[in-house]
Design an enzyme around this catalytic site. Structure first.
Site, PDB file in Angstrom:
ATOM      1  CG  HIS A  99       2.730   5.447   1.342  1.00  0.00           C
ATOM      2  ND1 HIS A  99       1.561   5.457   0.467  1.00  0.00           N
ATOM      3  CD2 HIS A  99       2.206   5.660   2.560  1.00  0.00           C
ATOM      4  CE1 HIS A  99       0.514   5.293   1.379  1.00  0.00           C
ATOM      5  NE2 HIS A  99       0.741   5.402   2.556  1.00  0.00           N
ATOM      6  CG  ASN A 118      -4.251   7.581  -1.321  1.00  0.00           C
ATOM      7  OD1 ASN A 118      -4.292   7.257  -0.292  1.00  0.00           O
ATOM      8  ND2 ASN A 118      -4.662   6.893  -2.338  1.00  0.00           N
ATOM      9  CD  GLU A 134      -3.471  11.053   7.533  1.00  0.00           C
ATOM     10  OE1 GLU A 134      -4.079  11.430   6.604  1.00  0.00           O
ATOM     11  OE2 GLU A 134      -2.518  10.178   7.447  1.00  0.00           O
ATOM     12  CG  HIS A 182       1.037   7.374   8.078  1.00  0.00           C
ATOM     13  ND1 HIS A 182       1.297   7.111   6.963  1.00  0.00           N
ATOM     14  CD2 HIS A 182      -0.329   7.987   8.209  1.00  0.00           C
ATOM     15  CE1 HIS A 182       0.186   7.339   6.254  1.00  0.00           C
ATOM     16  NE2 HIS A 182      -0.678   7.964   6.822  1.00  0.00           N
ATOM     17  CE  LYS A 205      -8.556   2.154   2.294  1.00  0.00           C
ATOM     18  NZ  LYS A 205      -7.151   2.938   1.704  1.00  0.00           N
ATOM     19  NE  ARG A 208     -18.355 -18.438   6.560  1.00  0.00           N
ATOM     20  CZ  ARG A 208     -18.891 -19.688   7.044  1.00  0.00           C
ATOM     21  NH1 ARG A 208     -19.495 -19.469   7.894  1.00  0.00           N
ATOM     22  NH2 ARG A 208     -18.194 -20.720   6.737  1.00  0.00           N
ATOM     23  CG  HIS A 243      -1.118   9.253   2.302  1.00  0.00           C
ATOM     24  ND1 HIS A 243      -1.631  10.699   2.527  1.00  0.00           N
ATOM     25  CD2 HIS A 243      -1.510   8.737   3.298  1.00  0.00           C
ATOM     26  CE1 HIS A 243      -2.304  10.475   3.814  1.00  0.00           C
ATOM     27  NE2 HIS A 243      -2.223   9.283   4.325  1.00  0.00           N
ATOM     28  NE  ARG A 288     -11.730   4.982   1.214  1.00  0.00           N
ATOM     29  CZ  ARG A 288     -11.881   4.035   2.099  1.00  0.00           C
ATOM     30  NH1 ARG A 288     -13.048   3.442   1.616  1.00  0.00           N
ATOM     31  NH2 ARG A 288     -11.323   3.875   3.516  1.00  0.00           N
ATOM     32  CE  LYS A 297     -11.055   7.825   5.593  1.00  0.00           C
ATOM     33  NZ  LYS A 297      -9.831   6.901   6.354  1.00  0.00           N
ATOM     34  CD  GLU A 324      -7.807   3.889  -2.139  1.00  0.00           C
ATOM     35  OE1 GLU A 324      -8.014   3.138  -0.876  1.00  0.00           O
ATOM     36  OE2 GLU A 324      -6.725   4.485  -2.268  1.00  0.00           O
TER      37      GLU A 324
HETATM   38 ZN    ZN Z   1      -2.711   8.541   6.276  1.00  0.00          ZN
END
Ligand code: ZN
Ligand code: ADP
Length: 358
Positions: A252, A245, A185, A265, A143, A121, A248, A241, A227, A237
């Site tokens: 994506h 993106n 980025e 990416h 994340k 845990r 993105h 936040r 960040k 998010e």
């Molecule tokens: Zn990214």
């Protein structure tokens, strides 16, 4: 030496950034409440370069490190590989205070973070990111995830590290294409939050591409600060936040149409940032000079602007499927100026089509 303090609601930690600091990780861990056994997770490319110096530094500080090496690449972000890490953790008897240390890029960070979040845990998690992308992006924010055959990053948790150690010298061995992917980025942080930093990037692009340590330290620490500030205000998010993106949404879609192989990416995000900048100026949210400046810096960093041959309809199909779509509306992060963005759903398909078909 630069230090960035990340202050979250229930947890704070420090990101240490310094040339050569990888040999001091053990020292930094010494005062933390940790058990002696430590599991270092890394990949086959990074292991021969940096696992020795890291393991030695832990041993010198009294820890008992074990290095687990997994294959490089996105395929290791899987439940099957996580299972191998769990098996290693259990068989070597890691307890609740035993650290799991990620030594590698985003793949290793996401995989090890997921294991650290769920083994017993949750056990202490330490990040030693070795790609620019991981240093400026995934090492802040908490994340963690593995992929499922039906989709990327579907299984994971928010889980914060106890310590992040960033050595810009490890970037010396990073393939050029990976370095540039990280720079996408970096450009993003300038656009979303900091005109002065954007200007710094324009003035120092050659030094940065030449991997000069002083400029890399400046870049990495600015990105981590930005960040950290954004994440501190919105850990899960829900609102602010989302500005992270920027680039993105289209990015994506480009990754999806290319089957996650043609563009990496960062390249996809560069194409997405160019698209978002054009969309912003075509909607008169920002000046054409502002969107041209973004285009110029993306090019200056050696990144692509468009994905020739990618069909507009196919890209639009992926846009509609993006995870960030809420109530079937795309949340667009668009520029008001360099250093300032806004989030809007009020973008017509015609405008998007016009940008994607350029
Ligand atoms: Zn990214
Ligand atoms: P990212 O951080 O871009 O998400 P990965 O974890 O997939 O990505 O790392 C990208 C590639 O770079 C992998 O093949 C990895 O083994 C390799 N790599 C990571 N760090 C270094 C480094 N410092 N030197 C050389 N290769 C590295």
């Amino acid at each position: 030496m630069a230090e960035v303090r990340v202050n979250l609601a229930n947890h704070s930690y420090t990101i240490h950034i310094m040339a050569g600091i990888i040999s001091q990780v053990g020292q930094l861990m010494k005062d933390m409440p940790l058990s002696r056994k430590a599991l270092i997770v890394t990949d086959e490319n990074v292991a021969p370069l940096y696992s020795g110096v890291l393991a030695d530094s832990l041993a010198a500080a009294g820890f008992l490190p074990f290095v687990l090496v997994v294959p490089p690449g996105e395929s290791s972000k899987s439940l099957a590989t996580a299972d191998k890490v769990f098996t290693q953790a259990i068989s070597m008897g890691l307890d609740r205070k035993s650290p799991i240390i990620a030594l590698g890029g985003g793949v290793i960070g996401d995989l090890s973070g997921f294991v650290a979040a769920t083994y017993l845990r949750g056990v202490p998690f330490i990040q030693v990111p070795t790609t620019l992308l991981a240093q400026v992006d995934s090492s802040v924010g908490g994340k963690t995830a593995v992929n499922h055959p039906l989709g990327k990053n579907l299984i994971g948790a928010f889980y914060q590290p106890q310590l992040v150690v960033i050595d810009p010298l490890v970037l010396d061995t990073l393939p050029e294409r990976e370095l540039k992917a990280g720079l996408a980025e970096v450009v993003k942080y300038g656009v979303i939050a900091d005109y002065d930093f954007f200007d710094y990037l324009i003035r120092h692009q050659e030094d940065i591409l030449a991997r000069r340590p002083d400029e890399l330290i400046e870049v990495i620490s600015r990105c981590c600060q930005i960040k950290a500030a954004v994440v501190a205000q919105d850990e899960r998010e829900t609102s602010l936040r989302m500005i992270l993106n920027f680039g993105h949404t289209i990015g994506h879609a480009v990754e999806g149409v290319g089957g996650y192989s043609e563009y990496n990416h960062g390249e996809a995000v560069a194409i997405g940032m160019h698209g978002a900048a054009l969309l912003s100026s075509s909607l008169h949210l920002c000046s054409t000079a502002a969107s041209a400046a973004v285009k110029q810096l993306i090019t200056g960093m050696g990144l692509p602007l468009t994905a020739p041959g990618y069909g507009t309809d196919e890209l639009l199909g992926y846009l509609a499927r993006d995870k960030k779509v809420v109530d079937s509306k795309v949340n667009w992060v668009l520029m008001q100026d360099v250093g300032r963005v806004t989030i809007t759903q009020d973008v017509s398909e015609e405008h998007v089509r016009a940008v994607l078909s350029q």
